[in-house]
Scaffold this active site. Structure first.
Site, PDB file in Angstrom:
ATOM      1  N   ASN A 115      -2.079  -6.259   5.576  1.00  0.00           N
ATOM      2  CA  ASN A 115      -2.145  -7.300   4.545  1.00  0.00           C
ATOM      3  C   ASN A 115      -3.011  -8.477   5.014  1.00  0.00           C
ATOM      4  OD1 ASN A 115       0.152  -5.862   3.333  1.00  0.00           O
ATOM      5  ND2 ASN A 115       1.257  -6.759   5.057  1.00  0.00           N
TER       6      ASN A 115
ATOM      7  N   HIS B  88      -6.000  -1.864  15.441  1.00  0.00           N
ATOM      8  CA  HIS B  88      -6.274  -1.152  14.183  1.00  0.00           C
ATOM      9  C   HIS B  88      -6.090  -2.082  12.976  1.00  0.00           C
ATOM     10  CE1 HIS B  88      -6.290   2.541  11.610  1.00  0.00           C
ATOM     11  NE2 HIS B  88      -5.552   1.754  10.829  1.00  0.00           N
ATOM     12  N   GLU B  89      -4.930  -2.734  12.907  1.00  0.00           N
ATOM     13  CA  GLU B  89      -4.667  -3.581  11.731  1.00  0.00           C
ATOM     14  C   GLU B  89      -5.631  -4.764  11.702  1.00  0.00           C
ATOM     15  OE1 GLU B  89      -2.918  -2.016   9.748  1.00  0.00           O
ATOM     16  OE2 GLU B  89      -1.975  -0.672  11.191  1.00  0.00           O
TER      17      GLU B  89
ATOM     18  N   GLU C 123      -9.678   4.122   6.577  1.00  0.00           N
ATOM     19  CA  GLU C 123      -8.802   4.614   7.652  1.00  0.00           C
ATOM     20  C   GLU C 123      -9.560   5.360   8.739  1.00  0.00           C
ATOM     21  OE1 GLU C 123      -6.172   3.323   8.057  1.00  0.00           O
ATOM     22  OE2 GLU C 123      -5.499   2.633   6.094  1.00  0.00           O
TER      23      GLU C 123
ATOM     24  N   HIS D  64      -8.996  -3.739  10.397  1.00  0.00           N
ATOM     25  CA  HIS D  64      -9.005  -3.557   8.940  1.00  0.00           C
ATOM     26  C   HIS D  64      -9.473  -4.820   8.214  1.00  0.00           C
ATOM     27  CE1 HIS D  64      -7.625   0.352   7.757  1.00  0.00           C
ATOM     28  NE2 HIS D  64      -6.419   0.276   8.298  1.00  0.00           N
TER      29      HIS D  64
ATOM     30  N   GLU E 244       0.849  -1.186   0.000  1.00  0.00           N
ATOM     31  CA  GLU E 244       0.000   0.000   0.000  1.00  0.00           C
ATOM     32  C   GLU E 244       0.888   1.240   0.000  1.00  0.00           C
ATOM     33  OE1 GLU E 244      -2.776   0.333   3.243  1.00  0.00           O
ATOM     34  OE2 GLU E 244      -3.760   2.039   2.320  1.00  0.00           O
TER      35      GLU E 244
ATOM     36  N   ALA F 136       2.293   0.066  10.718  1.00  0.00           N
ATOM     37  CA  ALA F 136       1.989  -1.330  10.437  1.00  0.00           C
ATOM     38  C   ALA F 136       1.131  -1.401   9.186  1.00  0.00           C
ATOM     39  CB  ALA F 136       1.238  -1.952  11.614  1.00  0.00           C
ATOM     40  N   MET F 137       0.909  -2.623   8.695  1.00  0.00           N
ATOM     41  CA  MET F 137       0.154  -2.791   7.456  1.00  0.00           C
ATOM     42  C   MET F 137      -0.750  -4.013   7.548  1.00  0.00           C
ATOM     43  SD  MET F 137      -0.553  -1.743   4.469  1.00  0.00           S
ATOM     44  CE  MET F 137      -1.805  -2.608   3.539  1.00  0.00           C
TER      45      MET F 137
HETATM   46  N1  B3K Z   1      -2.878   1.080   5.697  1.00  0.00           N
HETATM   47  C1  B3K Z   1      -1.553   1.265   6.239  1.00  0.00           C
HETATM   48  C2  B3K Z   1      -0.899   2.522   5.797  1.00  0.00           C
HETATM   49  C3  B3K Z   1      -0.215   2.448   4.491  1.00  0.00           C
HETATM   50  C4  B3K Z   1       0.568   3.698   4.214  1.00  0.00           C
HETATM   51  C5  B3K Z   1       1.123   3.738   2.847  1.00  0.00           C
HETATM   52  N2  B3K Z   1       1.953   4.907   2.635  1.00  0.00           N
HETATM   53  C6  B3K Z   1      -1.553   1.197   7.721  1.00  0.00           C
HETATM   54  C7  B3K Z   1      -2.826   1.511   8.389  1.00  0.00           C
HETATM   55  O1  B3K Z   1      -3.364   2.590   8.307  1.00  0.00           O
HETATM   56  O2  B3K Z   1      -3.352   0.634   9.012  1.00  0.00           O
HETATM   57 ZN    ZN Z   2      -5.273   1.892   8.862  1.00  0.00          ZN
END
Ligand code: B3K
Ligand code: ZN
Length: 900
Positions: A269, A301-302, A324, A305, A125, A266-267
């Site tokens: 995925n 948070h992650e 977000e 998502h 991302e 963090a991300m």
């Molecule tokens: N979705 C990612 C953020 C990605 C940032 C890219 N530049 C983390 C988050 O907001 O959970």
């Molecule tokens: Zn996020």
């Protein structure tokens, strides 16, 4: 221009559906750091809902093309270029296989496939997938993925990707493989792989419907003792999403992997979250209370998502706040529920503490963003580089915009809206409008006006006028909304009044809430807080049966992200601070009182006048300090003065030096006037015994350490030095040790002191092998008080040459450079411009390595027009220097907007 070439400005209005769709993706990786071969087989068909295209344009960056085939036969009609790959004369439906090579070892951008500490990681991302293979790298193209990873078994014993592990086994030449399948359709930005020498903490839990789930937290072997808290946070997140929103984990396995080189927090995925180590690793010796709660929040948070972002994703990047803003709201509610012991509203005070912390961040950072050249609506209209729009506005203001639905419809109404949103959109890529419609339809409301929260930038200002008619016992509030003199970036978007939920209570002379009955209502409501729906430019609300002239408690619990202007007297604020039943507004009253006083003092300091502090402030703060009925966590927040950055932003012309003098003067006065109380509080709030990262124990530590920080401000800080040294030596946790070190540094600024130098040396030796703690060591020094004889810029420049410093690791760069440029305003804005020269050098150096991190640093000067003329000119010169040398789209967008 081919459609994959990135135009100067991307506009929301130009959205068009993709000409082709990709249904399945099979990826094969032969992982070698300098030369990873990626074979990508896609089932592609024309999109029936798009205009017919003659050729297929795929995005690709920093890739070396090897070969292409269609339906198994070599295909020569392809053209690889700087921005991607064009495939000519394609049939309506076909299988395309592309083979390319990427160099992960040379990738310092930390976007795409890269190597960190010898292991492979990905970050896709927003647009990193195109650095791995050619693709329709946009969120509205959703496919199912199978991924085969092959690598040397000794060097990369662990091979991970999204979803479920199908099979693994050995290959010739000491290599091995693993094959993963993600059963859910997803956009490319949620793809991930990890390969390397990692170990995991594992747990098996049962989800709500009784299915067993495997949870893993993967780290480097020496960090395994710091994974328990992240695992607990994950388990709590899973339970919470089931209880509060009825959302269950949809995969058999959920993995978190920690990596030390990472651009952000963090991300999310799918099934394979990748985290900055900072938001995973914690034990009492290395992590502070703040670290512990940040980890809980980011893990939550992650995880959240998985539904808000992954199961329902964004149609295009302008809709970023759809996932977000909503997910920040969810993580804030999760943390509040965790702190207050479950998802009830009982423990209001604990929830308020969390609310105060969130609002402080919003006001300090998002309001500033909204007042400058980067101001944009929650749903932006255009961008040059999407990574520049992962902003406080999209995240934090976005969260407030989601929160207001809950304020308007209650928890049940909000839940109805969420349920309808998933019923309608599960598996789709949708827009912010779709979310708003679900909320409106589930609650039988027309929310057309509410759309303006998504399309208008700038911070709304509400002025309040009150009138009490004693003979009729009527009390009228007249509210007016507008934006003040907003920056031009925001002004262009402002079209009309907003629907603002304005929560209010009326307080009587005895300090209690008065009953509320609006004109036209049959009787007073049992609630003493009412949410007024304020929709007009100007609107009046009249309460009847108001026995005496009330004191209004306005915008309770910060019910909307706005500024409220109302002329309270100092005595009224002191009264609210002592009595308001809304804990948020109690805190707010203290902040207003302090802010007003501090701004007056800053003006005096700017003009060289003598400073004097109003006794009302000292008395009010003293009462809070000694009020044992208030929670320690709340008292700590109430006794902390507004930050220098926030105060400077409130001035007509920001003057960091004057703000610093004023704030220091007040800190010293509060320290000396209440010295005995600070000492007593310091003793009373010790937390002996084993460390516990609970909100209660953390509250005691926070208040105790605030007392220590105030005591360190005294002209003679001998008591603070003695206490801090003893605390440093005896500490069994990082919260206390870091606070003691910080107090020693503060005391050393006024007195000079061997104690601070000794403690700094000890701290480094003790934690030499803990990178996250060494980050704290750099940060504490970058944020310290400076003196004429020893300005902090000199210390920072010296630390840049320290063997442990590197620009390549974002955490390290942030700990030293960002801490100085963004968290030490008095030193950064030194009159000689030395801070700005340093900033320009570092932005340019980072730009060549990692544009995303460079662009974040570039933003430190964006409010330059609001500063005093002497600083403004030097800031412009520094911005111009960067504008002339920066190469990346990321940095150019920031500095060009700042200078425009
Ligand atoms: N979705 C990612 C953020 C990605 C940032 C890219 N530049 C983390 C988050 O907001 O959970
Ligand atoms: Zn996020």
């Amino acid at each position: 221009m081919a459609d994959t070439e990135t135009p100067q400005v991307i506009r929301r209005a130009d959205y068009a559906p993709p000409a082709f769709l990709i249904d399945t993706v099979a990826l094969e990786f032969d992982l070698v750091p300098e030369r990873t071969v990626v074979r990508n087989t896609m089932r592609i068909r024309r999109n029936p809902d798009a205009v017919r295209a003659t050729h297929l344009e795929l995005m690709g960056e920093a890739l070396q093309f090897v070969e292409a085939s269609i339906d198994g036969k070599p295909y020569a009609n392809v053209h690889a270029h700087e921005h991607g790959l064009t495939v000519d004369n394609v049939p309506d439906s076909f299988e395309l296989t592309l083979t390319g090579i990427c160099n992960a070892a040379a990738n310092t951008t930390l976007s795409g496939l890269y190597v960190s500490s010898g292991n492979f990681f990905t970050q896709c991302e927003a647009e990193g997938f195109r650095r791995i293979t050619w693709f329709l790298d946009r969120p509205d193209v959703m496919a199912t993925y199978t991924v085969t990873l092959r690598a040397d078994k000794a060097a990369y014993p662990v091979l991970l990707s999204n979803g479920n592990l199908l099979e693994q086994g050995d290959l010739p030449d000491g290599r091995h493989f693993a094959r993963w399948e993600d059963p859910f359709r997803k956009p490319s930005y949620l793809f991930a792989l990890v390969a390397g020498k990692l170990v995991a903490l594992e747990e098996r839990v049962k989800s709500g419907s009784g299915k067993e789930k495997l949870l893993q937290v993967w780290v480097e072997p020496h960090d395994l003792d710091k994974t328990r808290h992240a695992m607990d946070s994950l388990i709590h997140s899973i339970r919470w999403d089931e209880e509060r929103f009825g959302l269950e984990l949809d995969l058999d396995r959920f993995m978190i992997v920690a990596v030390s080189d990472f651009n952000m927090g963090a991300m999310e995925n799918k099934g394979l979250n990748i985290f900055n180590t900072k938001y995973v690793l914690a034990n009492p010796e290395t992590a502070t209370d703040t670290d512990f709660s940040n980890i809980e929040a980011v893990v939550g948070h992650e995880y959240f998502h998985n539904w808000t972002g992954n199961r329902v994703t964004c149609r295009d990047w302008f809709q970023l706040s759809l996932k977000e803003g909503l997910t920040v709201f969810r993580d804030q509610e999760f943390s509040a529920d965790m702190a207050s012991g479950g998802s009830t509203v009982e423990n209001q005070a604990a929830r308020a503490t969390k609310r105060i912390e969130d609002v402080r961040v919003l006001r300090q950072m998002q309001f500033a963003e909204d007042a400058g050249p980067m101001a944009h609506p929650v749903r932006p209209e255009s961008y040059v580089e999407i990574n520049n729009f992962y902003t406080m506005t999209v995240y934090e203001k976005g969260s407030e915009v989601v929160r207001m639905y809950q304020t308007l419809f209650g928890r049940e109404g909000f839940r109805r809206g969420m349920d309808l949103y998933f019923k309608r959109h599960d598996g789709q890529a949708v827009t912010c409008d779709d979310f708003r419609h679900a909320m409106a339809d589930a609650n039988g409301r027309d929310l057309a006006q509410y759309e303006r929260w998504y399309s208008q930038a700038g911070t709304p200002r509400i002025t309040v006028d009150t009138h009490y008619d004693a003979s009729q016992k009527r009390y009228t509030l007249t509210l007016t909304q507008g934006y003040g003199d907003a920056a031009s970036a925001a002004r262009e978007t402002q079209k009309g009044p907003l629907l603002i939920p304005f929560a209010i209570g009326l307080i009587g002379e005895d300090g209690n809430d008065m009953p509320l009955r609006l004109e036209g209502e049959a009787s007073a409501s049992p609630q003493t807080t009412r949410v007024l729906e304020f929709t007009g430019k100007e609107q009046s609300f009249t309460f009847v049966d108001v026995a005496e002239k009330p004191l209004p408690s306005l915008l309770r619990n910060f019910s909307a992200p706005v500024v409220v202007e109302y002329d309270y007297t100092a005595d009224e604020l002191a009264f609210l601070l002592a009595h308001d039943s809304d804990p948020f507004n109690r805190w707010e009253a203290g902040q207003r009182l302090a802010t007003r006083e501090l701004l007056t003092l800053a003006e005096h300091a700017a003009t060289g006048n003598a400073l004097e502090l109003d006794d009302t402030v000292v008395a009010a703060f003293g009462r809070v300090l000694n009020d044992e009925t208030l929670s320690p966590a709340f008292r700590e927040l109430a006794l902390m003065l507004p930050s220098e950055a926030y105060l400077a932003e409130q001035m007509d012309e920001s003057n960091p030096a004057a703000v610093h003098s004023a704030r220091q003067f007040v800190r010293k006065r509060l320290a000396s006037a209440l010295k005995g109380d600070w000492l007593a509080v310091y003793e009373r709030h010790q937390t002996p015994g084993a460390y516990e990262p609970t909100p209660e124990a953390g509250g005691h530590r926070a208040l105790k350490n605030l007392a220590l920080a105030y005591l360190a401000e005294l002209d003679d800080p001998a008591d603070a030095v003695r206490l801090a040294k003893a605390q440093y030596d005896a500490a069994n946790n990082m919260t206390d040790r870091a606070a003691a070190l910080s107090a020693l540094l503060t005391a050393a600024a006024s007195k000079g002191g061997a104690e601070a130098a000794d403690a700094l040396g000890d701290f480094y030796r003790r934690f030499e092998n803990e990178p996250l703690v060494i980050d704290k060591w750099f940060a504490l020094q970058a944020m310290q008080r400076g003196t004429k004889a020893r300005p902090v810029i000199e210390i920072v420049r010296k630390l840049m040459a320290h063997p442990a410093f590197t620009l390549k690791n974002p955490n390290r760069a942030r700990s030293l450079i960002f801490s100085f440029c963004s968290a030490n305003p008095a030193q950064f804005h030194a009159a000689d411009g030395s801070g700005y020269a340093f900033w320009a050098e570092q932005v340019i150096a980072l730009d060549a390595l990692n544009p995303q991190v460079a662009a974040r640093l570039a933003r430190a000067l964006e409010l330059w027009r609001r500063f005093t003329p002497a600083l403004r000119d030097q800031m412009r010169a520094a911005l111009e220097k960067v504008a002339a040398q920066a190469k990346s789209r990321d940095v150019r967008e920031i500095v060009e907007k700042a200078l425009a």
